[in-house]
Design a protein around this motif. Sequence first.
Motif, PDB file in Angstrom:
ATOM      1  N   SER A  41       0.807  -1.220   0.000  1.00  0.00           N
ATOM      2  CA  SER A  41       0.000   0.000   0.000  1.00  0.00           C
ATOM      3  C   SER A  41       0.843   1.274   0.000  1.00  0.00           C
ATOM      4  O   SER A  41       0.295   2.370  -0.011  1.00  0.00           O
ATOM      5  CB  SER A  41      -0.944   0.013   1.200  1.00  0.00           C
ATOM      6  N   THR A  42       2.150   1.143   0.014  1.00  0.00           N
ATOM      7  CA  THR A  42       3.024   2.311  -0.020  1.00  0.00           C
ATOM      8  C   THR A  42       3.705   2.403  -1.369  1.00  0.00           C
ATOM      9  O   THR A  42       3.567   1.527  -2.213  1.00  0.00           O
ATOM     10  CB  THR A  42       4.102   2.234   1.082  1.00  0.00           C
ATOM     11  N   ARG A  43       4.436   3.478  -1.557  1.00  0.00           N
ATOM     12  CA  ARG A  43       5.237   3.609  -2.783  1.00  0.00           C
ATOM     13  C   ARG A  43       6.460   2.702  -2.664  1.00  0.00           C
ATOM     14  O   ARG A  43       7.181   2.751  -1.677  1.00  0.00           O
ATOM     15  CB  ARG A  43       5.689   5.051  -2.958  1.00  0.00           C
ATOM     16  N   ILE A  44       6.653   1.885  -3.677  1.00  0.00           N
ATOM     17  CA  ILE A  44       7.784   0.953  -3.663  1.00  0.00           C
ATOM     18  C   ILE A  44       9.010   1.687  -4.192  1.00  0.00           C
ATOM     19  O   ILE A  44       9.309   1.670  -5.379  1.00  0.00           O
ATOM     20  CB  ILE A  44       7.492  -0.300  -4.497  1.00  0.00           C
ATOM     21  N   SER A  45       9.677   2.386  -3.294  1.00  0.00           N
ATOM     22  CA  SER A  45      10.859   3.143  -3.681  1.00  0.00           C
ATOM     23  C   SER A  45      11.831   3.107  -2.513  1.00  0.00           C
ATOM     24  O   SER A  45      11.453   3.460  -1.393  1.00  0.00           O
ATOM     25  CB  SER A  45      10.473   4.584  -3.997  1.00  0.00           C
ATOM     26  N   PRO A  46      13.025   2.661  -2.670  1.00  0.00           N
ATOM     27  CA  PRO A  46      13.701   2.075  -3.823  1.00  0.00           C
ATOM     28  C   PRO A  46      13.206   0.659  -4.084  1.00  0.00           C
ATOM     29  O   PRO A  46      12.862  -0.066  -3.152  1.00  0.00           O
ATOM     30  CB  PRO A  46      15.168   2.092  -3.433  1.00  0.00           C
ATOM     31  N   GLU A  47      13.201   0.278  -5.330  1.00  0.00           N
ATOM     32  CA  GLU A  47      12.587  -0.980  -5.750  1.00  0.00           C
ATOM     33  C   GLU A  47      13.333  -2.211  -5.258  1.00  0.00           C
ATOM     34  O   GLU A  47      12.712  -3.195  -4.881  1.00  0.00           O
ATOM     35  CB  GLU A  47      12.473  -1.039  -7.286  1.00  0.00           C
ATOM     36  N   ASN A  48      14.643  -2.180  -5.271  1.00  0.00           N
ATOM     37  CA  ASN A  48      15.398  -3.392  -4.977  1.00  0.00           C
ATOM     38  C   ASN A  48      15.176  -3.903  -3.549  1.00  0.00           C
ATOM     39  O   ASN A  48      14.741  -5.030  -3.386  1.00  0.00           O
ATOM     40  CB  ASN A  48      16.883  -3.187  -5.280  1.00  0.00           C
ATOM     41  N   PRO A  49      15.437  -3.147  -2.494  1.00  0.00           N
ATOM     42  CA  PRO A  49      15.216  -3.733  -1.166  1.00  0.00           C
ATOM     43  C   PRO A  49      13.745  -4.011  -0.881  1.00  0.00           C
ATOM     44  O   PRO A  49      13.417  -5.025  -0.280  1.00  0.00           O
ATOM     45  CB  PRO A  49      15.758  -2.696  -0.194  1.00  0.00           C
ATOM     46  N   ARG A 125       4.253   6.357   8.032  1.00  0.00           N
ATOM     47  CA  ARG A 125       3.593   5.631   9.126  1.00  0.00           C
ATOM     48  C   ARG A 125       3.237   4.208   8.716  1.00  0.00           C
ATOM     49  O   ARG A 125       3.337   3.281   9.524  1.00  0.00           O
ATOM     50  CB  ARG A 125       2.362   6.400   9.583  1.00  0.00           C
ATOM     51  N   LEU A 126       2.812   4.029   7.468  1.00  0.00           N
ATOM     52  CA  LEU A 126       2.547   2.674   6.973  1.00  0.00           C
ATOM     53  C   LEU A 126       3.832   1.844   6.951  1.00  0.00           C
ATOM     54  O   LEU A 126       3.816   0.658   7.276  1.00  0.00           O
ATOM     55  CB  LEU A 126       1.927   2.728   5.581  1.00  0.00           C
ATOM     56  N   ASP A 127       4.933   2.488   6.576  1.00  0.00           N
ATOM     57  CA  ASP A 127       6.225   1.789   6.586  1.00  0.00           C
ATOM     58  C   ASP A 127       6.633   1.385   7.998  1.00  0.00           C
ATOM     59  O   ASP A 127       7.165   0.291   8.208  1.00  0.00           O
ATOM     60  CB  ASP A 127       7.314   2.650   5.957  1.00  0.00           C
TER      61      ASP A 127
END
Length: 155
Positions: A41-49, A125-127
């Motif tokens: 539900s969050t932005r996937i940035s940075p993609e690799n980790p 906060r989601l992270d």
Amino acid sequence: MASTTSGDVLPTGCRIFTSIPDVFFIPEFVIGGLVWILVASTRISPENPLGWVMFASIFCFVVTTLWFFIFLCGANQSSVWPSLDVGYHFVAVVFYLSAAVDLAYITILKGSLTTMPPENLKIYRLDIAAVVMSYLATLLYFLHAIFSAMRWKTS
């Protein structure tokens, strides 16, 4: 704790809801699903980790669900299943621990920004919630692995 005095190698059917370590299946399923949902539900940035976090959470979610149904249906009565149970749960611990550390590191980096717009605060906060849930999932899989190892040694 239910014993396996009937000659079964591992508990089957409804006995998995009363035996340690199998009572951890449902919490692992729920907490692992929460990690997956929170990261997705969050932005996937940075993609690799964060891609690794998604892989680890989806892999463990799917395999735990499959493992649960194998135990529920009673297809786990071969003598190899106790060692497979221990092996899978230790692999899940390694996956979740590495994913939790990656996720915590990325979350710390995001939080170190001095000014954060309100839409990024929600994602932050989601992270944080995902980090907490991933460490909780790691703990659950670790406990399951330890109790499975103890059961394996006695079988």
